[in-house]
Design a protein around this motif. Structure first.
Motif, PDB file in Angstrom:
ATOM      1  N   LYS A 532      26.211  83.308  48.871  1.00 33.39           N
ATOM      2  CA  LYS A 532      25.810  82.957  47.501  1.00 33.39           C
ATOM      3  C   LYS A 532      25.518  84.241  46.738  1.00 33.39           C
ATOM      4  O   LYS A 532      24.734  85.070  47.202  1.00 33.39           O
ATOM      5  N   TYR A 533      26.135  84.377  45.590  1.00 33.97           N
ATOM      6  CA  TYR A 533      25.954  85.589  44.777  1.00 33.97           C
ATOM      7  C   TYR A 533      24.807  85.372  43.796  1.00 33.97           C
ATOM      8  O   TYR A 533      24.645  84.264  43.264  1.00 33.97           O
ATOM      9  N   ASP A 534      24.010  86.404  43.554  1.00 37.34           N
ATOM     10  CA  ASP A 534      22.843  86.198  42.700  1.00 37.34           C
ATOM     11  C   ASP A 534      22.868  87.023  41.420  1.00 37.34           C
ATOM     12  O   ASP A 534      21.875  87.101  40.706  1.00 37.34           O
ATOM     13  N   ARG A 535      23.983  87.704  41.130  1.00 38.00           N
ATOM     14  CA  ARG A 535      24.037  88.371  39.830  1.00 38.00           C
ATOM     15  C   ARG A 535      25.473  88.396  39.287  1.00 38.00           C
ATOM     16  O   ARG A 535      26.431  88.186  40.028  1.00 38.00           O
ATOM     17  N   GLY A 536      25.525  88.641  37.981  1.00 38.77           N
ATOM     18  CA  GLY A 536      26.807  88.877  37.331  1.00 38.77           C
ATOM     19  C   GLY A 536      27.679  87.645  37.208  1.00 38.77           C
ATOM     20  O   GLY A 536      27.256  86.507  37.419  1.00 38.77           O
ATOM     21  N   TYR A 537      28.923  87.916  36.870  1.00 37.07           N
ATOM     22  CA  TYR A 537      29.865  86.837  36.610  1.00 37.07           C
ATOM     23  C   TYR A 537      30.048  85.938  37.823  1.00 37.07           C
ATOM     24  O   TYR A 537      30.155  84.718  37.689  1.00 37.07           O
ATOM     25  N   SER A 539      28.041  85.084  40.147  1.00 30.87           N
ATOM     26  CA  SER A 539      26.923  84.149  40.269  1.00 30.87           C
ATOM     27  C   SER A 539      27.096  82.988  39.274  1.00 30.87           C
ATOM     28  O   SER A 539      26.945  81.815  39.624  1.00 30.87           O
ATOM     29  N   LEU A 540      27.442  83.348  38.041  1.00 29.59           N
ATOM     30  CA  LEU A 540      27.678  82.337  37.004  1.00 29.59           C
ATOM     31  C   LEU A 540      28.808  81.394  37.434  1.00 29.59           C
ATOM     32  O   LEU A 540      28.721  80.172  37.283  1.00 29.59           O
ATOM     33  N   GLN A 543      27.798  78.908  40.102  1.00 29.84           N
ATOM     34  CA  GLN A 543      26.900  77.857  39.589  1.00 29.84           C
ATOM     35  C   GLN A 543      27.633  76.823  38.738  1.00 29.84           C
ATOM     36  O   GLN A 543      27.196  75.686  38.643  1.00 29.84           O
TER      37      GLN A 543
END
Ligand code: FES
Length: 570
Positions: A532-537, A539-540, A543
């Motif tokens: 799971k990515y938590d920053r930047g594009y 992450s968006l 989600q």
């Protein structure tokens, strides 16, 4: 006739604002009369040396500009994010939606009345069309055109041969040196992949939707007539602005149905589905995954093009191009759909002639009764999975076998050629966590290479299932877009090695022979394996990306915001 040009909201102003809007533009040498009521035509350019398929687009843009100027318009070229299929990591599909946002906002934010979309490599077409749909001003597509057919040791080759060469090297039938020589033999001219891969499929899609001039799909990039088409497109977009012909005028439900029917007849890429669904979502036309099966199931394979057939895009052009092919489909198509040149689809193809029946067959004597895509359902893919029957092996269309499961692409790569891997030709390869959220970005890894030890036995196809995509140039009995994807914790997430899977394409079913009780038990213990990515594009993206059966667009990008800009900072 449009009453007031959008661009006059900038260039038509007096005082300080008008000064600012025009003065800096004049540093490029534009005379004052360019700003006095001419339609401003944006040329949305995906040129990049990192997108080799689009590397000739600056030249193409010059042809468009010539046409715009001839027709009394004011051409302005602007760059947008360019997605080159071969170089971008982890996968160009991760950025399709981002590029579409760039396109949408760039068009809306600027004094543009109409736009020509320069599209080529796979994702550059859907991203530009999606973005333009969300603004909905007059727009048309100029595709970059396919490469000339490759030639290696006297044989015609194209991108589909990459997979064959790879198998040959792994089976010891081709050396690495020979493979290196084949590189330049395949890519011997400007343009995108020369087979009916995703780029060619997209070029056919825009022509059959009616949002390019007729003939756009197949003219080779290196053919001077590609520049003629670009110039004529430049002329036409100026007229479209004057007539106020917007994308929504052309992109009706019937136009989408036409594109699905044509895609079946050409043996187009499975990626067509995910991109067309996303485009429909932007322009507000209802379209479902099932439509692709329903509309294409009675359409035979008319084009004899790789990877489903033998020939290349260059051959399609010489045989009469897409207009000649669409003429064969006359009884199935909605011929009265409007297109961007002001004529109906039928008016555009009715005078076309077929010059080579080896390349474009008739509907009565097609190359194959199997075409299009089949949408499979069952407890392994409750929201559907996709197979391209024309590229699959007939003997595997009904098959039961035991799953050999790879939890992610790394596990597949590390173990597929292991001598200890327990597998035979009846096994079914299952690859998880390559979906929109799980990878993230849904890469083209679904056409997994066959294990070395089976290649040595002469096995060149087996059933493969994943929640990812497959290259439009790929082939085999490959099921992709399994939805919901593994990363959401559904049934696909808990399939295990040794489980029995039953595939029946004729009955459109894909069944995991595991009881509901057992599946529920497994799901209780399931833990997500994807990062799971938590920053930047990214992450968006994780989600908000929708599942494959909905087109994998961002949920917040559905529909459009029109072309109006309500606030002005000057
Ligand atoms: Fe660009 Fe195939 S890599 S079209």
């Amino acid at each position: 006739m449009k009453e007031k040009l959008r661009s006059q909201g900038w260039f038509g102003k007096t005082g300080k604002d008008g000064f600012i809007y025009r003065a800096w533009m004049k540093n490029q040498g534009f005379p004052d009369h360019e700003f006095r009521g001419k339609p401003v035509i944006g040329i949305c350019n995906t040129w990049s040396e990192l997108t080799p398929c689009n590397a000739h687009f600056r030249e193409l843009a010059e042809s468009v500009k010539r046409g715009v100027s001839e027709a009394g318009g004011f051409p302005v070229e602007f760059p947008v994010m360019s997605l080159g299929e071969t170089l971008i990591k982890p996968t160009a599909m991760l950025y399709r939606n981002l590029a579409s946002m760039d396109v949408e906002e760039s068009i809306r934010a600027n004094p543009i009345d109409g736009v020509v979309l320069l599209c080529g490599c796979d994702k550059t077409t859907p991203s530009l069309v999606m973005g333009a749909c969300s603004v909905d001003i007059p727009a048309l597509v100029v595709s970059g055109g396919p490469m000339l057919t490759g030639n290696y040791k006297g044989q015609d080759i194209g991108t589909s041969d990459v997979w064959r060469f790879n198998d040959a090297v792994r089976a010891g039938e081709m050396t690495q040196d020979e493979l290196t020589v084949a590189e330049a033999c395949m890519c011997r001219s400007r343009g995108h992949c020369a087979v009916m891969g995703t780029a060619s499929t997209m070029a056919c899609m825009v022509e059959s939707l009616g949002i390019s001039l007729p003939g756009n799909a197949a003219i080779p990039a290196a053919d001077s007539r590609r520049k003629v088409l670009a110039q004529m497109s430049g002329q036409r977009i100026v007229e479209m602005v004057r007539e106020d012909v917007r994308l929504s005028t052309v992109l009706t439900r019937k136009a989408f149905e036409n594109a699905i029917i044509v895609n079946a007849a050409i043996g187009g890429s499975t990626n067509f589905i995910i991109h067309l669904l996303a485009i429909a979502g932007r322009i507000g036309v209802p379209l479902s995954l099932q439509d692709f099966d329903t509309l294409s199931s009675k359409i035979p394979l008319v084009a004899n093009l790789q990877p489903s057939g033998k020939y290349f895009m260059e051959d399609l052009y010489y045989a009469g191009g897409l207009p000649a092919l669409m003429k064969e489909l006359n009884d199935s198509l909605h011929g009265n759909c409007p297109t961007v040149n002001g004529k109906t689809l039928k008016e555009n193809y009715q005078a076309a002639e077929c010059y080579n029946r080896q390349v474009i067959a008739t509907v009565d004597q097609p190359f194959s009764p199997f075409s299009g895509v089949a949408i499979l359902r069952g407890n392994l893919c409750e929201n559907g999975a996709v197979i391209k029957p024309s590229a699959a092996s007939p003997h595997l269309m009904k098959h039961t076998g035991k799953a050999v499961v790879f939890e992610n692409i790394e596990e597949y790569k590390n173990t597929i050629d292991s001598p200890d891997l327990e597998i035979d030709e009846t096994s079914i390869l299952v690859l998880k966590n390559v979906g929109p959220i799980g990878y993230p970005g849904m890469p083209e890894v679904g056409n997994m290479a066959i294990p070395k030890k089976l290649l040595a036995k002469g096995i060149h196809d087996m059933v493969r299932i994943s929640d990812g995509r497959m290259s439009g140039t790929g082939f085999g009995t490959v099921l992709v877009h399994a939805s919901p994807e593994a990363a959401t914790g559904g049934n696909f997430a808990v399939v295990e090695t040794g489980d029995v899977i039953r595939l029946d394409v004729a009955n459109r079913s894909l069944i995991l022979e595991v009881s509901d009780e057992e599946l529920q038990k497994r799901k209780k213990n399931w833990k997500p394996l994807h990062k799971k990515y938590d920053r930047g594009y990214v992450s968006l993206y994780q989600q908000h990306v929708e599942q494959a059966h909905l087109g994998a667009d961002m949920d917040y990008l559905l529909g459009g915001s029109g072309s109006e800009v309500t606030r002005d900072s000057h």
